[in-house]
Design a protein around this motif. Structure first.
Motif, PDB file in Angstrom:
ATOM      1  N   ASP A 145       0.827  -1.205   0.000  1.00  0.00           N
ATOM      2  CA  ASP A 145       0.000   0.000   0.000  1.00  0.00           C
ATOM      3  C   ASP A 145       0.863   1.256   0.000  1.00  0.00           C
ATOM      4  O   ASP A 145       0.516   2.265  -0.612  1.00  0.00           O
ATOM      5  CB  ASP A 145      -0.920   0.009   1.229  1.00  0.00           C
ATOM      6  CG  ASP A 145      -1.902  -1.141   1.225  1.00  0.00           C
ATOM      7  OD1 ASP A 145      -2.666  -1.250   0.245  1.00  0.00           O
ATOM      8  OD2 ASP A 145      -1.883  -1.953   2.169  1.00  0.00           O
ATOM      9  N   PHE A 146       2.003   1.181   0.706  1.00  0.00           N
ATOM     10  CA  PHE A 146       2.927   2.305   0.792  1.00  0.00           C
ATOM     11  C   PHE A 146       4.344   1.800   0.552  1.00  0.00           C
ATOM     12  O   PHE A 146       4.705   0.719   1.020  1.00  0.00           O
ATOM     13  CB  PHE A 146       2.895   2.954   2.191  1.00  0.00           C
ATOM     14  CG  PHE A 146       1.571   3.542   2.574  1.00  0.00           C
ATOM     15  CD1 PHE A 146       1.301   4.891   2.377  1.00  0.00           C
ATOM     16  CD2 PHE A 146       0.583   2.751   3.152  1.00  0.00           C
ATOM     17  CE1 PHE A 146       0.075   5.439   2.741  1.00  0.00           C
ATOM     18  CE2 PHE A 146      -0.638   3.277   3.514  1.00  0.00           C
ATOM     19  CZ  PHE A 146      -0.895   4.630   3.309  1.00  0.00           C
TER      20      PHE A 146
ATOM     21  N   THR B 254       8.397   3.470   0.869  1.00  0.00           N
ATOM     22  CA  THR B 254       9.073   4.667   1.380  1.00  0.00           C
ATOM     23  C   THR B 254      10.588   4.465   1.407  1.00  0.00           C
ATOM     24  O   THR B 254      11.074   3.335   1.519  1.00  0.00           O
ATOM     25  CB  THR B 254       8.546   5.039   2.781  1.00  0.00           C
ATOM     26  OG1 THR B 254       9.095   6.293   3.180  1.00  0.00           O
ATOM     27  CG2 THR B 254       8.913   3.984   3.819  1.00  0.00           C
TER      28      THR B 254
ATOM     29  N   ASP C 192      -1.071   3.182  -9.457  1.00  0.00           N
ATOM     30  CA  ASP C 192      -1.791   4.234  -8.724  1.00  0.00           C
ATOM     31  C   ASP C 192      -2.171   3.826  -7.309  1.00  0.00           C
ATOM     32  O   ASP C 192      -2.319   4.679  -6.427  1.00  0.00           O
ATOM     33  CB  ASP C 192      -3.066   4.630  -9.490  1.00  0.00           C
ATOM     34  CG  ASP C 192      -2.762   5.478 -10.712  1.00  0.00           C
ATOM     35  OD1 ASP C 192      -1.578   5.812 -10.916  1.00  0.00           O
ATOM     36  OD2 ASP C 192      -3.696   5.820 -11.454  1.00  0.00           O
ATOM     37  N   ASP C 193      -2.332   2.517  -7.075  1.00  0.00           N
ATOM     38  CA  ASP C 193      -2.751   2.056  -5.746  1.00  0.00           C
ATOM     39  C   ASP C 193      -1.610   2.070  -4.732  1.00  0.00           C
ATOM     40  O   ASP C 193      -1.847   1.847  -3.541  1.00  0.00           O
ATOM     41  CB  ASP C 193      -3.320   0.636  -5.834  1.00  0.00           C
ATOM     42  CG  ASP C 193      -4.647   0.607  -6.598  1.00  0.00           C
ATOM     43  OD1 ASP C 193      -5.268   1.675  -6.725  1.00  0.00           O
ATOM     44  OD2 ASP C 193      -5.036  -0.481  -7.063  1.00  0.00           O
TER      45      ASP C 193
ATOM     46  N   THR D 216       0.992   4.164  -2.705  1.00  0.00           N
ATOM     47  CA  THR D 216       1.377   5.507  -2.264  1.00  0.00           C
ATOM     48  C   THR D 216       2.885   5.533  -2.051  1.00  0.00           C
ATOM     49  O   THR D 216       3.432   4.685  -1.352  1.00  0.00           O
ATOM     50  CB  THR D 216       0.659   5.880  -0.951  1.00  0.00           C
ATOM     51  OG1 THR D 216      -0.757   5.842  -1.180  1.00  0.00           O
ATOM     52  CG2 THR D 216       1.061   7.268  -0.483  1.00  0.00           C
TER      53      THR D 216
ATOM     54  N   VAL E 111       6.297   7.562  -0.811  1.00  0.00           N
ATOM     55  CA  VAL E 111       6.680   8.626   0.127  1.00  0.00           C
ATOM     56  C   VAL E 111       8.200   8.677   0.277  1.00  0.00           C
ATOM     57  O   VAL E 111       8.830   7.693   0.653  1.00  0.00           O
ATOM     58  CB  VAL E 111       6.045   8.407   1.519  1.00  0.00           C
ATOM     59  CG1 VAL E 111       6.423   9.550   2.467  1.00  0.00           C
ATOM     60  CG2 VAL E 111       4.527   8.290   1.406  1.00  0.00           C
TER      61      VAL E 111
ATOM     62  N   ARG F 217       2.902  12.806  -7.879  1.00  0.00           N
ATOM     63  CA  ARG F 217       2.969  11.346  -7.848  1.00  0.00           C
ATOM     64  C   ARG F 217       3.657  10.836  -6.597  1.00  0.00           C
ATOM     65  O   ARG F 217       3.331   9.774  -6.086  1.00  0.00           O
ATOM     66  CB  ARG F 217       3.695  10.815  -9.096  1.00  0.00           C
ATOM     67  CG  ARG F 217       3.863   9.278  -9.098  1.00  0.00           C
ATOM     68  CD  ARG F 217       2.505   8.593  -9.079  1.00  0.00           C
ATOM     69  NE  ARG F 217       2.555   7.149  -8.882  1.00  0.00           N
ATOM     70  CZ  ARG F 217       2.295   6.530  -7.741  1.00  0.00           C
ATOM     71  NH1 ARG F 217       2.017   7.241  -6.633  1.00  0.00           N
ATOM     72  NH2 ARG F 217       2.297   5.216  -7.669  1.00  0.00           N
TER      73      ARG F 217
ATOM     74  N   GLN G  63       4.871  11.768  -2.615  1.00  0.00           N
ATOM     75  CA  GLN G  63       4.733  12.671  -1.479  1.00  0.00           C
ATOM     76  C   GLN G  63       6.074  12.737  -0.748  1.00  0.00           C
ATOM     77  O   GLN G  63       6.787  11.735  -0.668  1.00  0.00           O
ATOM     78  CB  GLN G  63       3.657  12.161  -0.511  1.00  0.00           C
ATOM     79  CG  GLN G  63       2.287  11.979  -1.127  1.00  0.00           C
ATOM     80  CD  GLN G  63       1.346  11.215  -0.213  1.00  0.00           C
ATOM     81  OE1 GLN G  63       1.558  11.119   0.989  1.00  0.00           O
ATOM     82  NE2 GLN G  63       0.287  10.647  -0.797  1.00  0.00           N
TER      83      GLN G  63
END
Length: 400
Positions: free
Chosen positions: A233-234, A236, A256-257, A259, A261, A329, A331
């Motif tokens: 989901d994320f 980083t 797109d799904d 995220t 960071v 796109r 964060q």
């Protein structure tokens, strides 16, 4: 498919949107264009790719595994945290991925010396290692502050046979090391090659380093699907110049799904001058041959930035990161020195993994974010390096 329209990254002039390019003297532009042309030709050669792949597998130890940090996840009581274990690579970090590529490129181009800067010393150790392997002389410029802070890596570089140049001007940290190495490179750019240590500098280096580092994301995407049956989901990673982050992010940009960071150093606080949060508080400007976000003083000079992690204290950032920020796109968030130290100690004592202070910024963000999510959510952290180099410094700082 992605809902984002990226365009070519970079375009033929080396720009990512408005960022990047070649802000350099005309005589140096010809040299950079030659490197770009040679890179595009050599990277397509089967013998180059075969040699690089063999070294990544048999020498570096790739693929690096993905590890489910079960005890850390249980302790936080939220999302499941996974680690992409770049700390297990030969030399202890992601840097070896692009250093092997750059050293091989230098060999194929017939260069007589490889020059580079280093902050925390991981790029220096990795490049000295790669140059020893391919048999090319290596010269590393390192700020005096970082030499004193990262002594284990300094010793390794000397053992590996590179020439280490202490840099005492300015703040005697990473930005000044870049300046010093660039001066040496300009003495003979025809026979020397400057092996930039991140996705920064004039074109084609942001592209080249990203391409060599993209092995991280390629592996991680498949490994995570195999392990969890879905994408994270994320994802980083810490961001200074941004090479480990771009290495992970590139393969997921069209998902797109997922995220994405990037985590910058908030240092002693964003309300103080002692941070390196370039994308968070900087503005578009120019540094080291590229256009990117820069932290500047009121008179337009690069700020004397700070991070507890030597590899992140840079007042600029990779141009592709700037482009992805402006597109929305990726964060960009921050973690402070205090959060970083807490993550360093927590991961060490809960999972038995001592992370680099750089990587601890991403771990800190994941720890903070996980507690706001449920166990159905997943976070993949790029654990970009191990903390051997930082252990004594942290122990002294915490009085251990």
């Amino acid at each position: 498919m992605s809902s984002f329209d990226f365009g070519p990254m970079p375009d033929t002039a080396g720009f990512f949107g408005q960022f990047g390019g070649q802000i350099i003297p005309p005589e140096l532009k010809a040299i950079m264009d030659e490197i770009d042309q040679a890179y595009e030709e050599i990277r397509k050669m089967p013998e180059f790719q075969n040699e690089l792949q063999m070294l990544l597998t048999d020498y570096v130890g790739r693929p690096s595994p993905i590890y489910y940090a079960r005890r850390l996840s249980d302790k936080l009581g939220g999302a499941k945290i996974f680690l992409k274990r770049e700390d297990l690579n030969h030399t202890g970090a992601h840097k070896i991925n692009h250093c092997l590529g750059e050293a091989l490129l230098a060999k194929y181009m017939g260069k007589t010396k490889v020059i580079a800067e280093t902050g925390a010393g991981q790029h220096g150790v990795a490049l000295a290692t790669a140059c020893a392997l391919v048999g090319i002389p290596c010269e590393i410029h390192m700020g005096q502050v970082d030499i004193e802070k990262e002594h284990p890596n300094v010793t390794k570089m000397k053992i590996l046979g590179c020439k280490l140049v202490p840099v005492t001007q300015g703040t005697a940290t990473l930005k000044d090391a870049v300046d010093s190495a660039f001066v040496e490179y300009l003495k003979d750019p025809v026979n020397y090659i400057y092996a930039i240590g991140s996705v920064v500098g004039p074109h084609p280096f942001p592209k080249m380093v990203r391409d060599f580092q993209s092995v991280i994301g390629k592996e991680a995407r498949q490994q995570f699907m195999d392990k969890e049956g879905k994408l994270p989901d994320f994802i980083t990673a810490c961001v200074g110049g941004g090479s480990n982050a771009m290495g992970l992010f590139t393969e997921f940009l069209n998902d797109d799904d997922v995220t994405i960071v990037g985590v910058e150093p908030a240092g002693k606080g964003l309300d103080t001058p002692d941070h390196s949060a370039t994308l968070t508080l900087g503005k578009p400007s120019e540094i080291h041959g590229m256009k990117c976000y820069v932290l500047e003083t009121d008179n337009g000079e690069p700020m004397p930035v700070h991070s507890i992690a030597s590899g992140l204290d840079y007042p600029g950032v990779g141009p592709q990161h700037c482009y992805l920020k402006e597109l929305g796109r990726v964060q960009y968030d921050t973690a402070s020195d205090e959060e970083c130290l807490n993550a360093f100690m927590t991961l060490s004592q809960v999972e038995g993994i001592i992370p680099a202070l750089e990587s601890s910024h991403a771990v800190a963000w994941a720890m903070r974010k996980a507690q706001t999510l449920t166990p159905e959510h997943t976070i993949l952290v790029n654990l970009s390096g191990r903390g051997d180099k930082d252990a004594d410094y942290v122990a002294n700082k915490l009085g251990l």
